[in-house]
Design an enzyme around this catalytic site. Structure first.
Site, PDB file in Angstrom:
ATOM      1  N   LYS A 197      21.723  88.264  -2.272  1.00  0.00           N
ATOM      2  CA  LYS A 197      20.495  87.670  -2.802  1.00  0.00           C
ATOM      3  C   LYS A 197      19.737  86.954  -1.684  1.00  0.00           C
ATOM      4  O   LYS A 197      18.550  87.157  -1.489  1.00  0.00           O
ATOM      5  CB  LYS A 197      20.849  86.702  -3.936  1.00  0.00           C
ATOM      6  N   GLU A 203      29.848  85.774   5.025  1.00  0.00           N
ATOM      7  CA  GLU A 203      30.830  86.844   4.820  1.00  0.00           C
ATOM      8  C   GLU A 203      30.128  88.206   4.829  1.00  0.00           C
ATOM      9  O   GLU A 203      30.557  89.154   5.490  1.00  0.00           O
ATOM     10  CB  GLU A 203      31.545  86.668   3.469  1.00  0.00           C
ATOM     11  N   GLY A 257      22.794  84.641  -9.060  1.00  0.00           N
ATOM     12  CA  GLY A 257      23.741  85.587  -8.467  1.00  0.00           C
ATOM     13  C   GLY A 257      24.726  86.139  -9.480  1.00  0.00           C
ATOM     14  O   GLY A 257      24.982  87.340  -9.551  1.00  0.00           O
ATOM     15  N   ARG A 258      25.293  85.246 -10.304  1.00  0.00           N
ATOM     16  CA  ARG A 258      26.328  85.705 -11.243  1.00  0.00           C
ATOM     17  C   ARG A 258      25.741  86.366 -12.482  1.00  0.00           C
ATOM     18  O   ARG A 258      26.479  86.741 -13.392  1.00  0.00           O
ATOM     19  CB  ARG A 258      27.250  84.546 -11.597  1.00  0.00           C
ATOM     20  N   GLU A 343      31.544  78.877 -11.983  1.00  0.00           N
ATOM     21  CA  GLU A 343      30.442  78.512 -11.079  1.00  0.00           C
ATOM     22  C   GLU A 343      29.260  77.993 -11.903  1.00  0.00           C
ATOM     23  O   GLU A 343      28.493  77.153 -11.454  1.00  0.00           O
ATOM     24  CB  GLU A 343      30.020  79.698 -10.201  1.00  0.00           C
ATOM     25  N   HIS A 374      54.586  90.158 -18.848  1.00  0.00           N
ATOM     26  CA  HIS A 374      55.812  90.178 -18.052  1.00  0.00           C
ATOM     27  C   HIS A 374      55.748  89.198 -16.896  1.00  0.00           C
ATOM     28  O   HIS A 374      56.524  89.310 -15.945  1.00  0.00           O
ATOM     29  CB  HIS A 374      56.080  91.609 -17.565  1.00  0.00           C
ATOM     30  N   LYS A 494      30.735  75.240   2.842  1.00  0.00           N
ATOM     31  CA  LYS A 494      29.998  76.146   3.742  1.00  0.00           C
ATOM     32  C   LYS A 494      29.500  75.385   4.967  1.00  0.00           C
ATOM     33  O   LYS A 494      29.593  75.871   6.094  1.00  0.00           O
ATOM     34  CB  LYS A 494      28.774  76.733   3.021  1.00  0.00           C
TER      35      LYS A 494
HETATM   36  O1  F6P Z   1      28.449  80.663  -2.495  1.00  0.00           O
HETATM   37  C1  F6P Z   1      28.176  80.978  -3.800  1.00  0.00           C
HETATM   38  C2  F6P Z   1      27.120  82.036  -3.898  1.00  0.00           C
HETATM   39  O2  F6P Z   1      25.884  81.507  -3.600  1.00  0.00           O
HETATM   40  C3  F6P Z   1      27.132  82.672  -5.267  1.00  0.00           C
HETATM   41  O3  F6P Z   1      26.440  81.954  -6.193  1.00  0.00           O
HETATM   42  C4  F6P Z   1      26.578  84.016  -4.978  1.00  0.00           C
HETATM   43  O4  F6P Z   1      26.845  84.910  -5.992  1.00  0.00           O
HETATM   44  C5  F6P Z   1      27.286  84.339  -3.687  1.00  0.00           C
HETATM   45  O5  F6P Z   1      27.362  83.105  -3.011  1.00  0.00           O
HETATM   46  C6  F6P Z   1      26.642  85.382  -2.837  1.00  0.00           C
HETATM   47  O6  F6P Z   1      25.353  85.010  -2.435  1.00  0.00           O
HETATM   48  P1  F6P Z   1      24.346  86.070  -1.856  1.00  0.00           P
HETATM   49  O7  F6P Z   1      24.109  87.107  -2.874  1.00  0.00           O
HETATM   50  O8  F6P Z   1      23.108  85.290  -1.536  1.00  0.00           O
HETATM   51  O9  F6P Z   1      24.956  86.660  -0.608  1.00  0.00           O
END
Ligand code: F6P
Length: 528
Positions: A197, A203, A257-258, A343, A374, A494
């Site tokens: 987003k 990452e 995002g979610r 979240e 199990h 972060k």
């Molecule tokens: O760190 C949390 C977050 O902002 C989430 O809310 C989001 O889904 C995820 O990181 C990924 O963010 P992006 O889509 O901006 O890479």
């Protein structure tokens, strides 16, 4: 007045005092056969059985009073009208607009039709890689909401998997995620979907740069345009990364995002199962949206689910909740719901910034049945903790093999019954248990659960299922008077990681950090 001080909340708190000592055995024997009909709802093929919750008719009536006091109906209207209900970020919350079909905003329809065209070009083989080969492998690079939704849904719909294309998901910055995958793939026939987003997530950008280097090593700089697409709200950053603007599929800051599976973030899913099935997923969610908006509280599935969750955590004191899909295909649903619920509602200040009287969302976890039976079910049965459970069962198997599905369903029903009713010492004795073992064979029961039955796992019902939980989360946010749509709690870690990273490269002064962090840094960098 804070919500917990309202008469509706206070009435529920007093009622909880009466309900806490009551056992589900007692509630079932009082209500007789009528309990299932009284405490279950059906809508558009779905069945929600909440008769095994520790409630009576008064509980439900008081919970609905709470929904009225919290103005769930008003907040629903404000969300649907596009008001900036995410007030700490000044954003609207319009994920329902993404699946509104012909009623969707023009910009949504335009991106959807570009996505459709992209899918068709890839599936038909019209899209070719730098060496003229068709795309056989798609790698989605994203994390959190830019990963969990399509990853979970692609697994859930594996019975609909398109032939001749494999979709992979990479999220972790740990090289152990992407490296083995790249080792198996052919750069000539691999397409990377960079899903972010913000297009600033460490990452995702780290993995995307690794993927880019791997591709460029095989096909040169000019290969990037043929092998990368982006899903993002940030058109400046995607261009800087080298992805041509006609290969960037946009969404907007009013999509959390979610809640973004329905946006361009759904591309890897559409590539996995085909555009038509992706549209059916949207249709299922849109149908559930209509139900959520229109159905009165007594018939409203998401509101009911939300009220039961609030009852269990805020009034009966459960600090955790389990989601137990009796479907291997839904095995990633608990992970998906962890982000959606925790979240969104893992908050401890109300909308006005005042501390909440009690924590909001419970800790959510789960595992596909029967595997969980199990491992951790022992604790559910005899561990002495209150763990409300959501069981999810499919009437029809998505992979019908002789003998499998009836056994799966029998286990699902057996577990919810055993958790609810348990086994007394007298019953254990009557079953022939040697006296010395009787205490070990007592099951206290009274573990509340809801069972959701889907007719089958299809793109449409998966859309319903996800939207059901989305709206449950929304209602719970209103009931707890919190903003479900920001996530400030992820920021501090972060920032600290940003300050620590240079120290791992030997730059900067660790002196600003605490003794533990300095000790660990020294241990991890080999510098004693
Ligand atoms: O760190 C949390 C977050 O902002 C989430 O809310 C989001 O889904 C995820 O990181 C990924 O963010 P992006 O889509 O901006 O890479």
């Amino acid at each position: 007045m804070t919500l917990t001080a309202t008469p509706a909340w206070q009435a529920l708190a007093a009622h909880a005092g009466q309900m806490r000592p009551r056992h589900l055995r007692e509630l079932f024997s009082e209500d007789g056969d009528g309990r299932f009909a009284r405490f279950s709802l059906r809508h558009d093929g779905l069945l929600l059985d909440f008769s095994k919750q520790r409630i009576d008719a008064t509980t439900l009536a008081l919970l609905r009073d709470l929904a009225e006091a919290a103005d769930v109906a008003g907040w629903k209207r404000r969300m649907a009208a596009g008001e900036p209900i995410n007030h700490t970020e000044g954003r609207a919350v319009r994920h329902m607009a993404l699946r509104a079909g012909d009623a969707a905003p023009a910009e949504v329809r335009s991106v959807l039709s570009r996505l459709q065209r992209c899918c068709e070009r890839i599936h038909s083989g019209e899209w070719r890689g730098f060496a003229g080969q068709r795309i056989t492998d798609v790698v989605n690079i994203g994390i959190g909401g830019s990963d969990l939704g399509p990853r979970m849904a692609a697994r859930a719909l594996s019975a609909w998997q398109q032939p001749d294309i494999a979709v992979h998901f990479v999220s972790n910055i740990d090289g152990a995620d992407i490296a083995p995958l790249l080792g198996r793939l052919d750069p000539r026939s691999t397409l990377f979907v960079v899903a972010s987003k913000t297009f600033t997530t460490l990452e995702t950008l780290t993995n995307a740069r690794t993927a880019r280097d791997w591709l460029v090593a095989a096909g040169g700089e000019s290969a990037v345009a043929r092998h990368f697409v982006a899903l993002s709200t940030n058109l400046v950053r995607t261009l800087e990364f080298g992805i041509p603007s006609d290969q960037v599929f946009q969404f907007w800051d009013w999509v959390g995002g979610r809640f973004s599976l329905w946006s361009a973030i759904g591309l890897p899913l559409a590539l996995a199962v085909g555009w038509h099935h992706f549209e059916q997923l949207l249709a299922g969610a849109a149908a559930l949206d209509r139900h959520f908006i229109e159905a009165p509280p007594a018939d409203n599935l998401p509101l009911t689910l939300a009220l039961l969750g609030v009852w269990n955590s805020s009034f009966l004191g459960a600090s955790t909740a389990a989601v137990l899909p009796y479907s291997q295909s839904l095995s990633l649903l608990p992970a998906y719901l962890q982000q959606l619920e925790m979240e969104s509602n893992g908050k401890s200040v109300d909308r006005a910034g005042r501390p909440l009287a009690a924590p909001a969302a419970p800790i959510l976890w789960g595992e596909a049945g029967t595997n969980g039976q199990h491992s951790f079910f022992q604790l559910l049965h005899q561990g002495g903790r209150l763990v409300p459970c959501d069981f999810i069962a499919l009437r029809q198997a998505d992979f019908p093999l002789a003998g499998h599905h009836p056994a799966l369903l029998a286990n699902c029903l057996a577990q919810s019954a055993a958790l609810a009713f348990g086994q007394t010492a007298a019953e254990a004795e009557a079953a022939g248990t040697p006296e010395a073992l009787v205490p070990y064979k007592v099951f206290p029961g009274n573990q509340p659960s809801t069972t959701l039955v889907l007719p089958a796992l299809t793109p449409y019902t998966l859309g319903q299922l996800i939207a059901l939980y989305e709206h449950k989360v929304f209602c719970q946010g209103v009931l707890w008077d919190i903003n479900s749509f920001d996530q400030w709690g992820v920021e501090l870690g972060k920032q600290l990681a940003g300050r620590l990273s240079p120290l791992f490269a030997g730059h900067g002064d660790p002196g600003a950090f605490d003794a533990s962090t300095r000790g660990l840094l020294a241990a991890l960098t080999g510098d004693r």
